[in-house]
Design a protein around this motif. Structure first.
Motif, PDB file in Angstrom:
ATOM      1  N   MET A  58       0.848  -1.174   0.000  1.00  0.00           N
ATOM      2  CA  MET A  58       0.000   0.000   0.000  1.00  0.00           C
ATOM      3  C   MET A  58       0.895   1.239   0.000  1.00  0.00           C
ATOM      4  O   MET A  58       1.866   1.315   0.736  1.00  0.00           O
ATOM      5  CB  MET A  58      -0.905  -0.022   1.234  1.00  0.00           C
ATOM      6  CG  MET A  58      -1.843   1.133   1.290  1.00  0.00           C
ATOM      7  SD  MET A  58      -3.144   1.068   2.575  1.00  0.00           S
ATOM      8  CE  MET A  58      -2.560  -0.045   3.789  1.00  0.00           C
ATOM      9  N   VAL A 104     -12.622  -1.673   0.047  1.00  0.00           N
ATOM     10  CA  VAL A 104     -11.643  -2.017   1.083  1.00  0.00           C
ATOM     11  C   VAL A 104     -12.303  -2.976   2.069  1.00  0.00           C
ATOM     12  O   VAL A 104     -13.330  -2.638   2.676  1.00  0.00           O
ATOM     13  CB  VAL A 104     -11.130  -0.758   1.813  1.00  0.00           C
ATOM     14  CG1 VAL A 104     -10.203  -1.133   2.969  1.00  0.00           C
ATOM     15  CG2 VAL A 104     -10.426   0.182   0.840  1.00  0.00           C
ATOM     16  N   ASN A 106      -9.225  -4.438   6.647  1.00  0.00           N
ATOM     17  CA  ASN A 106      -8.169  -3.487   6.275  1.00  0.00           C
ATOM     18  C   ASN A 106      -8.571  -2.029   6.433  1.00  0.00           C
ATOM     19  O   ASN A 106      -7.743  -1.141   6.247  1.00  0.00           O
ATOM     20  CB  ASN A 106      -7.758  -3.705   4.810  1.00  0.00           C
ATOM     21  CG  ASN A 106      -7.095  -5.040   4.597  1.00  0.00           C
ATOM     22  OD1 ASN A 106      -6.600  -5.656   5.541  1.00  0.00           O
ATOM     23  ND2 ASN A 106      -7.100  -5.500   3.367  1.00  0.00           N
ATOM     24  N   ARG A 107      -9.824  -1.746   6.757  1.00  0.00           N
ATOM     25  CA  ARG A 107     -10.313  -0.363   6.783  1.00  0.00           C
ATOM     26  C   ARG A 107      -9.537   0.508   7.770  1.00  0.00           C
ATOM     27  O   ARG A 107      -9.171   1.636   7.447  1.00  0.00           O
ATOM     28  CB  ARG A 107     -11.809  -0.311   7.083  1.00  0.00           C
ATOM     29  CG  ARG A 107     -12.644  -0.752   5.888  1.00  0.00           C
ATOM     30  CD  ARG A 107     -14.120  -0.565   6.128  1.00  0.00           C
ATOM     31  NE  ARG A 107     -14.572   0.778   5.856  1.00  0.00           N
ATOM     32  CZ  ARG A 107     -14.764   1.295   4.643  1.00  0.00           C
ATOM     33  NH1 ARG A 107     -14.509   0.567   3.580  1.00  0.00           N
ATOM     34  NH2 ARG A 107     -15.190   2.515   4.504  1.00  0.00           N
ATOM     35  N   LEU A 127      -7.734   3.448  -2.742  1.00  0.00           N
ATOM     36  CA  LEU A 127      -8.454   2.887  -1.598  1.00  0.00           C
ATOM     37  C   LEU A 127      -9.110   3.964  -0.739  1.00  0.00           C
ATOM     38  O   LEU A 127     -10.122   3.704  -0.088  1.00  0.00           O
ATOM     39  CB  LEU A 127      -7.489   2.076  -0.732  1.00  0.00           C
ATOM     40  CG  LEU A 127      -6.687   0.993  -1.444  1.00  0.00           C
ATOM     41  CD1 LEU A 127      -5.689   0.345  -0.498  1.00  0.00           C
ATOM     42  CD2 LEU A 127      -7.615  -0.045  -2.059  1.00  0.00           C
ATOM     43  N   VAL A 145     -13.222   6.449   2.125  1.00  0.00           N
ATOM     44  CA  VAL A 145     -12.548   5.154   2.042  1.00  0.00           C
ATOM     45  C   VAL A 145     -13.430   4.313   1.126  1.00  0.00           C
ATOM     46  O   VAL A 145     -14.639   4.213   1.336  1.00  0.00           O
ATOM     47  CB  VAL A 145     -12.389   4.480   3.425  1.00  0.00           C
ATOM     48  CG1 VAL A 145     -11.792   3.088   3.281  1.00  0.00           C
ATOM     49  CG2 VAL A 145     -11.538   5.334   4.355  1.00  0.00           C
ATOM     50  N   VAL A 191      -6.116   1.411   6.369  1.00  0.00           N
ATOM     51  CA  VAL A 191      -6.246   2.385   5.290  1.00  0.00           C
ATOM     52  C   VAL A 191      -6.576   3.767   5.863  1.00  0.00           C
ATOM     53  O   VAL A 191      -5.988   4.778   5.464  1.00  0.00           O
ATOM     54  CB  VAL A 191      -7.309   1.929   4.264  1.00  0.00           C
ATOM     55  CG1 VAL A 191      -7.648   3.042   3.277  1.00  0.00           C
ATOM     56  CG2 VAL A 191      -6.825   0.686   3.525  1.00  0.00           C
TER      57      VAL A 191
END
Length: 195
Positions: A1, A122, A126-127, A65, A118, A130
């Motif tokens: 990322m 996603v 993983n939120r 993302l 967001v 991120v």
């Protein structure tokens, strides 16, 4: 990322990232939230996407993302300044005029944070990662730009997340309906450290 802060000066170094950011905004705000916003070729944009703004993008293998736009409160383009101030002045009828408890500032050290998102692609697992990447780069970029305060409209309960990660985020207006969601204006101090 990866996390990248885009400007008109560096867009050429990042291929299609800016266009992909505007496409991700289209999916989030027009397709997902149903907002009536300017669009072209599957990209969402508005009068605040000018050379004065900066855009933070969290991305992976060409897919955006998450993102946020930073705009100086001192900028003017035609009749427009920045979203919160223009709403307060009655230039944006879709946003309540009483969104702030005080007159919208015009100061070199205050920047607006807008179009925060967001992507719904996603995964829930993983939120948080991120979001943390987005917040961290937003703070770094804002500080580099000379901001000591950010002013933004966020979902009503999001300011608690910001406080949980170490941002000094304070409600600055009443809860309002923004296209079917409850939102609130906040001020975010750039003086505190992130966890």
């Amino acid at each position: 990322m990866e996390v990248t802060t885009l400007s008109f000066d560096n867009l050429h170094n990042h291929g299609t990232l800016f266009a992909n950011l505007l496409r991700a905004r289209h999916r989030t705000f027009i397709d997902g939230a149903g907002w009536d916003l300017p669009q072209a070729d599957g990209m969402e944009f508005d009068q605040y996407d000018t050379p004065a703004s900066r855009w933070v993008a969290v991305h992976e293998r060409g897919q955006v993302l998450a993102g946020v736009r930073l705009t100086p409160t001192t900028h003017r383009c035609g009749i427009y300044t920045y979203m919160i101030r223009d709403a307060q002045l009655g230039l944006l009828p879709s946003i309540p005029r009483d969104l702030l408890h005080f007159p919208a500032p015009v100061a070199a050290n205050v920047w607006e944070s807008s179009r925060v998102f967001v992507s719904d692609t996603v995964p829930a697992a993983n939120r948080m990662r991120v979001q943390m990447q987005l917040i961290s780069e937003m703070v770094i970029s804002a500080r580099i730009l000379g901001a000591t305060t950010l002013l933004g409209i966020i979902p009503e309960n999001s300011w608690r997340l910001a406080r949980r990660v170490g941002l000094d985020c304070v409600s600055a207006g009443p809860v309002m309906d923004t296209g079917g969601a409850s939102s609130v204006c906040v001020t975010i101090s750039m003086q505190t450290k992130l966890h």
